[in-house]
Design a protein around this motif. Structure first.
Motif, PDB file in Angstrom:
ATOM      1  N   ILE C  27     -23.316  -8.429 -30.441  1.00  0.00           N
ATOM      2  CA  ILE C  27     -24.627  -8.158 -31.037  1.00  0.00           C
ATOM      3  C   ILE C  27     -25.204  -9.480 -31.542  1.00  0.00           C
ATOM      4  N   LEU C  58     -24.709   4.205 -29.554  1.00  0.00           N
ATOM      5  CA  LEU C  58     -25.284   2.877 -29.426  1.00  0.00           C
ATOM      6  C   LEU C  58     -26.628   2.723 -30.143  1.00  0.00           C
ATOM      7  N   LEU C  61     -26.209   2.484 -33.801  1.00  0.00           N
ATOM      8  CA  LEU C  61     -25.640   1.167 -34.146  1.00  0.00           C
ATOM      9  C   LEU C  61     -26.756   0.119 -34.231  1.00  0.00           C
ATOM     10  N   LYS C  62     -27.696   0.199 -33.320  1.00  0.00           N
ATOM     11  CA  LYS C  62     -28.827  -0.731 -33.348  1.00  0.00           C
ATOM     12  C   LYS C  62     -29.624  -0.583 -34.647  1.00  0.00           C
ATOM     13  N   TRP C  66     -30.074  -3.242 -37.855  1.00  0.00           N
ATOM     14  CA  TRP C  66     -31.429  -3.520 -38.342  1.00  0.00           C
ATOM     15  C   TRP C  66     -31.521  -3.347 -39.872  1.00  0.00           C
TER      16      TRP C  66
ATOM     17  N   PRO E  40     -37.241  -5.011 -34.642  1.00  0.00           N
ATOM     18  CA  PRO E  40     -37.196  -6.476 -34.632  1.00  0.00           C
ATOM     19  C   PRO E  40     -37.200  -7.064 -33.215  1.00  0.00           C
TER      20      PRO E  40
ATOM     21  N   GLY I 105     -30.847  -2.587 -25.766  1.00  0.00           N
ATOM     22  CA  GLY I 105     -31.193  -2.535 -27.190  1.00  0.00           C
ATOM     23  C   GLY I 105     -30.570  -3.683 -27.974  1.00  0.00           C
ATOM     24  N   GLY I 106     -30.387  -4.840 -27.309  1.00  0.00           N
ATOM     25  CA  GLY I 106     -29.844  -6.005 -28.000  1.00  0.00           C
ATOM     26  C   GLY I 106     -28.335  -5.998 -28.161  1.00  0.00           C
ATOM     27  N   ILE I 107     -27.649  -5.002 -27.555  1.00  0.00           N
ATOM     28  CA  ILE I 107     -26.192  -4.881 -27.710  1.00  0.00           C
ATOM     29  C   ILE I 107     -25.537  -4.905 -26.333  1.00  0.00           C
ATOM     30  N   TYR I 108     -24.532  -5.780 -26.192  1.00  0.00           N
ATOM     31  CA  TYR I 108     -23.727  -5.850 -24.969  1.00  0.00           C
ATOM     32  C   TYR I 108     -22.462  -5.019 -25.178  1.00  0.00           C
TER      33      TYR I 108
END
Ligand SMILES: [Ca+2]
Ligand SMILES: [Ca+2]
Ligand SMILES: [Ca+2]
Ligand SMILES: [Ca+2]
Ligand SMILES: [Ca+2]
Ligand SMILES: [Ca+2]
Ligand SMILES: [Ca+2]
Ligand SMILES: [Ca+2]
Ligand SMILES: [Ca+2]
Ligand SMILES: [Ca+2]
Ligand SMILES: [Ca+2]
Ligand SMILES: [Ca+2]
Ligand SMILES: [Ca+2]
Ligand SMILES: [Ca+2]
Ligand SMILES: [Ca+2]
Ligand SMILES: [Ca+2]
Lengths: 129, 129, 129, 129, 129, 129, 129, 129, 129, 129
Positions: C27, C58, C61-62, C66, E40, I105-108
């Protein structure tokens, strides 16, 4: 003038003999001659050691490396030779010499040899996450 | 004004003393003087530790690193010196200091030293695939 | 509209509870505020876990990540905080959180903390050549 | 002993004044002090020049770089200062100094300045495929 | 306390107005909010400029970048907005702003905008071999 | 539900039509079918454009890329097809599409095509040192 | 069975002859024999071309490359030979062949040759910031 | 036996004298002696040339490079010396020699010199997108 | 024509069943659909196994991977699904499947699962220096 | 003339039989033929061994590798074949052969096989921090 190639490795007293610790040298400027053809060979030397009473003095190490410039040397033998000389000079707890030779005939060769003082046990590594 | 080089390492209470965990610092701006020639030496310091009651405060660590700027220091000895100071300030369960010194005379030198608190056992690492 | 920052981590049933296996999240967009100066801090979070009954959803988690955007947080404490929240939400067999913070004052800081469920033994890793 | 920091740049005669050609120095060990805070700053200097009658002598360049160690210097001004000193010492056909400063406050700064001798025209570059 | 986000860019006098030269900033910690979703967004800003009478003061630039943290901003528009503010503050000979935004929906977006003072001609680049 | 693959590219008004500036998209998730074998092909698309009155809307671009998933397409032809569609939707001053296709039969293929609006002259690039 | 090495390069009609555009092939599996020693040589071929009426068919290109496997070929001559064959087969507006040969005797050799159709003018490149 | 170091550069007839084309050699195994200290110096040589009637024979080039092994040579002068010898041997349309020397005293030095035959005009490069 | 996507994994007899040895596949072209949104997902699969009596046939593996192109699949579940199918087809001594999914969503996200035949003990790895 | 491909591996006496040590060869120029299609296959071979009485002679190894150029060989089988031949020629304490084959059908394949002399125990690795 003292800056001549020299096999005389100098040492200084280990400043922390109460500890097992690691000294690493990376030496990208090793060159010698191929004993079969007489042509130059090149390698990077990677040396790791755990000192006992003596540490290798850096300038004498540079002159020592230089001393192979005009010497014929097979990849395998020269790696053992260097390990032997460094062990003789410093009597370390442990030493590893890695010779990473430049490609010849499409093949890259690396030789790795180690010396371990009788009775010395390597510390169990602390692996942190 | 407080931004002077300083050997006075400050600490703050470990926020999670119930756990063994790792704090790592990478410090690419270490510089001192060579005791033989008086000329500047440069290194990157890599520090890992498992705190006990105290953590190193980041700003005081910066000032501590700065304090070596005008000090003569051999590669091997200064690595042990820094480890000793940090251990004295924080009494950690474990600490490792790695000094990665810039090339001199065609040779790159790295020195790695560790301190382990008496009785502390490193946790068995969990290695996930 | 549901896309608000939120501390409410959601889960879904582990599709393979009969196995120990690894889920990894990287992340790179974590940001919070420095409690001393109020200025933004930035980090990449690396999370590894072995689920028990629940997996982290997921999208939640985002939104959780944030939720730290306007919160003051020390590097060490916030890493433990995130580990604590994720453990509370999913009760995993094992979890590791690594916070890789951006350089401040010339020093790069990384904090790594782990949780291991009582009685859970990590599988012996299979290391293939 | 002569190894003291020194602003006195030495030169030697250009061995090929009949040609426009390029000499490049990369110097990763530049350090000075921030004039606002007094704290150390670090940079890598990249220097390119086309010599006229004089070339910079390498050892004096090392001592010159060292001479900034205790001097306060803004990023922009010090880059011009170094360019000015090198131009004064060598009167080159062309010179470029690039100061790549370490990150401060989350921002990486680079400053690039050039000097061109009056009447000198850069050769049209030969771009080979 | 002055460390609040601020749109008020401060400047200092160009120390070398007699020359066209380059100042480059790389800023990996830019974040704003997506105007559509409120979530963001993250980007690295790369700024190049040739100053006229004024240079951007580094600390005020940091506070300026911070001021976008709670603002909704489209990728294209915010790049022009930042260019406009920096041009208004410094009236440079030339300025380029490049916003390298993090991937969204599998697509990486970069926006690059330039300002050129009326009548300013870029110097012919000196390309050395 | 609107998230279906779609050839309908949407646009929004160029927020800075008074300037020539660059928008770049990197799209590593392009896939279509080989017209000869029916098997999947994969590519990364790199798109650069200078907008006139309209910019490509990012979400519709994602759905457009998706629309090739079940279509047979030769490497050369599909690159021109995508360029044609994007030009038809946005009437840009300039656009370049680069398709970097995955290796097939030991050969990596890249196709690059450009469109330039009649009468549009590219700005002379400002090359800073 | 048709999968035999073959010098017969096949083509297909250029799908966009109204445009100058670029097709690039990277071919890391070229091998031939050294005419002096009979031993294998290896290279990566990089081919760029601007098609006129015909494009190179990919499978026939693979068989063509294969056809050099048992042929003696000097580095310089074989690069021109391949360029000549591809030009004969496709009559392109422009073609460039780059042969990047593996190291022999400690020396890495690259040969680059170009063909340009009489009267064809390369388009002025559009360089975006 | 012929494998002795030798200054006698051999050539073979250019197989494509009707074209301007490029031959590049990368030679990472150059070593000579520092004229001041007598100690070994190391460099990588990068050579580009456009042949006229003669090409450099690879084996003789290897022996030529070897011939510097026991010779004292300043960085700037030896780069011009090698360029001069290669030009004398091959009378090329164009030749460039780049000597990338290993770090000494914390400074990396590169020297680049070119020769251009009287009356030869470099071809306008074809820059494909 | 047989090149259709297919779940029917084919095998061939292990040519060295007397040994534990490793076969690794890296498959950068995996794509499926997100079960929530129906949109494409992309991943690289890394597969390691130690065969018992049967090895996976490469072409059928390609068709198997292709068969997920139109299937909805969660990251965690599809990794277990692929592991299950490959184990059913080959009954290996050991198998590991790693799914490295593209950022969303910015997460790998990466998922790693293993199968170990009952009674099979992994060989103690031979770690050479 | 002796430079013909040859299966006859030659050896020389191990210069340090009293030690376990490592010899590594990296061979990026392996090529054979696919037994199904007759087309060329390419791989890099990585060989590690601990010699007993005999070391592999480098030139004969080159000729041995060459001998596969016209032979059909499956990835798995040829890796075992090479290991078998090298073990037969040298009777090493330990040997590992890794064949890293070029991508085919979008899949990269690696095969790794080991031989261990009966009764030989690998030394416990010394892991230094
Ligand atoms: Ca070297
Ligand atoms: Ca060698
Ligand atoms: Ca530094
Ligand atoms: Ca040093
Ligand atoms: Ca970021
Ligand atoms: Ca931070
Ligand atoms: Ca700085
Ligand atoms: Ca974004
Ligand atoms: Ca393809
Ligand atoms: Ca291949
Ligand atoms: Ca070759
Ligand atoms: Ca090759
Ligand atoms: Ca040197
Ligand atoms: Ca892909
Ligand atoms: Ca995904
Ligand atoms: Ca293959």
């Amino acid at each position: 003038m003292t800056t001549q190639p020299s096999r005389a490795l100098e040492t200084f007293p280990n400043p922390a003999p109460e500890r097992d610790y690691t000294i690493h040298f990376s030496i990208p400027e090793f060159t010698c001659l191929c004993p079969k053809t007489g042509q130059p060979d090149f390698a990077t030397l990677e040396i790791d050691y755990v000192p006992e009473a003596h540490c290798v003095e850096l300038k004498s190490l540079k002159l020592y490396i230089w001393s192979f410039r005009d010497q014929g040397a097979f990849h395998e033998a020269v790696t053992h030779h260097i390990l032997g000389d460094l062990v003789a000079a410093t009597a370390p707890r442990f030493m590893r010499v890695r010779g990473v030779f430049n490609v010849r005939g499409g093949i890259y060769t690396t030789v790795v040899a180690e010396h371990r003082a009788p009775g010395w046990e390597p510390p169990v590594p602390v692996t942190l996450p």
